[in-house]
Write a protein that holds these residues in place. Structure first.
Motif, mmCIF file in Angstrom:
data_model
loop_
_atom_site.group_PDB
_atom_site.id
_atom_site.type_symbol
_atom_site.label_atom_id
_atom_site.label_comp_id
_atom_site.label_asym_id
_atom_site.label_seq_id
_atom_site.Cartn_x
_atom_site.Cartn_y
_atom_site.Cartn_z
ATOM 1 N N PHE A 88 0.841 -1.201 0.000
ATOM 2 C CA PHE A 88 0.000 0.000 0.000
ATOM 3 C C PHE A 88 0.877 1.252 0.000
ATOM 4 C CE2 PHE A 88 -2.795 3.097 2.360
ATOM 5 C CZ PHE A 88 -3.640 3.356 1.286
ATOM 6 N N THR A 89 1.950 1.234 0.749
ATOM 7 C CA THR A 89 2.874 2.377 0.770
ATOM 8 C C THR A 89 3.489 2.590 -0.606
ATOM 9 O OG1 THR A 89 3.345 1.994 3.108
ATOM 10 C CG2 THR A 89 4.914 3.351 1.888
ATOM 11 N N ARG A 90 3.866 1.513 -1.285
ATOM 12 C CA ARG A 90 4.411 1.641 -2.654
ATOM 13 C C ARG A 90 3.356 2.202 -3.607
ATOM 14 N NH1 ARG A 90 6.754 -3.276 -1.251
ATOM 15 N NH2 ARG A 90 5.184 -4.425 -2.426
ATOM 16 N N HIS A 91 2.109 1.765 -3.452
ATOM 17 C CA HIS A 91 1.014 2.297 -4.270
ATOM 18 C C HIS A 91 0.893 3.808 -4.059
ATOM 19 C CE1 HIS A 91 -2.975 3.012 -5.895
ATOM 20 N NE2 HIS A 91 -3.336 3.488 -4.716
ATOM 21 N N LEU A 92 0.922 4.241 -2.810
ATOM 22 C CA LEU A 92 0.842 5.677 -2.517
ATOM 23 C C LEU A 92 2.019 6.423 -3.142
ATOM 24 C CD1 LEU A 92 -0.280 5.623 1.214
ATOM 25 C CD2 LEU A 92 -1.671 6.241 -0.776
ATOM 26 N N ASP A 93 3.207 5.841 -3.072
ATOM 27 C CA ASP A 93 4.386 6.457 -3.688
ATOM 28 C C ASP A 93 4.156 6.704 -5.173
ATOM 29 O OD1 ASP A 93 5.783 6.403 -1.296
ATOM 30 O OD2 ASP A 93 6.934 4.603 -1.810
#
Length: 153
Positions: free
Chosen positions: A76-81
């Motif tokens: 999810f953090t990578r998606h936000l990035d």
């Protein structure tokens, strides 16, 4: 200006996410809930801390990164990035708002919404309307973590 700040924040988060494997064995601070807490408690803890930090005149990007490491999955953090890197946002995807207000914390509710889903709601004092988000969690290494957030307005 906000977009630039958001891009900077996500860049920092991206770097922090790369180091997340190194920090997985560290203990959580006493201010955070225990890993065994139920998902609703973890979501309430996360959203309370996130809103409080984002409502500050000068938010601490390191604190925001720490919240993401503790409460959000790496995917999810990578998606936000990726989303922030493309400048596709008009509102913060975690809360679906451009601005933040500490008073939202008092109105914050978290309810089970079937399966791995929860509905997180708050009342925005600007328009006095209830705003809700569909949040999905997964148990990752014994901790309930946010895997996706979708506005349900």
């Amino acid at each position: 200006m906000r977009l630039t700040l958001l891009l900077l924040l996500l860049s920092i988060i991206g770097i922090s996410a790369c180091n997340s494997n190194e920090t997985k064995n560290q203990q959580t601070s006493p201010a955070t809930s225990s890993p065994a807490s139920d998902p609703a408690t973890r979501l309430n803890d996360f959203y309370s801390a996130y809103i409080a930090e984002k409502a500050k005149a000068a938010e601490d990007t390191g604190r925001i990164s720490g919240l993401f490491r503790e409460y959000c999955t790496d995917s999810f953090t990578r998606h936000l990035d990726r989303v922030y890197a493309h400048g596709e946002l008009e509102a913060d995807p975690i809360i679906d708002a451009q601005d933040f207000d500490q008073s939202w914390i008092k109105t914050l509710t978290v309810q089970k919404n079937g399966g791995d889903g929860y509905q997180v709601c708050y009342v925005d004092t600007y328009d006095n309307q209830k705003h809700c988000l569909d949040v999905h969690v997964v148990n990752e290494n014994g901790k309930w973590k946010i895997n996706s957030v979708v506005s349900s307005m």
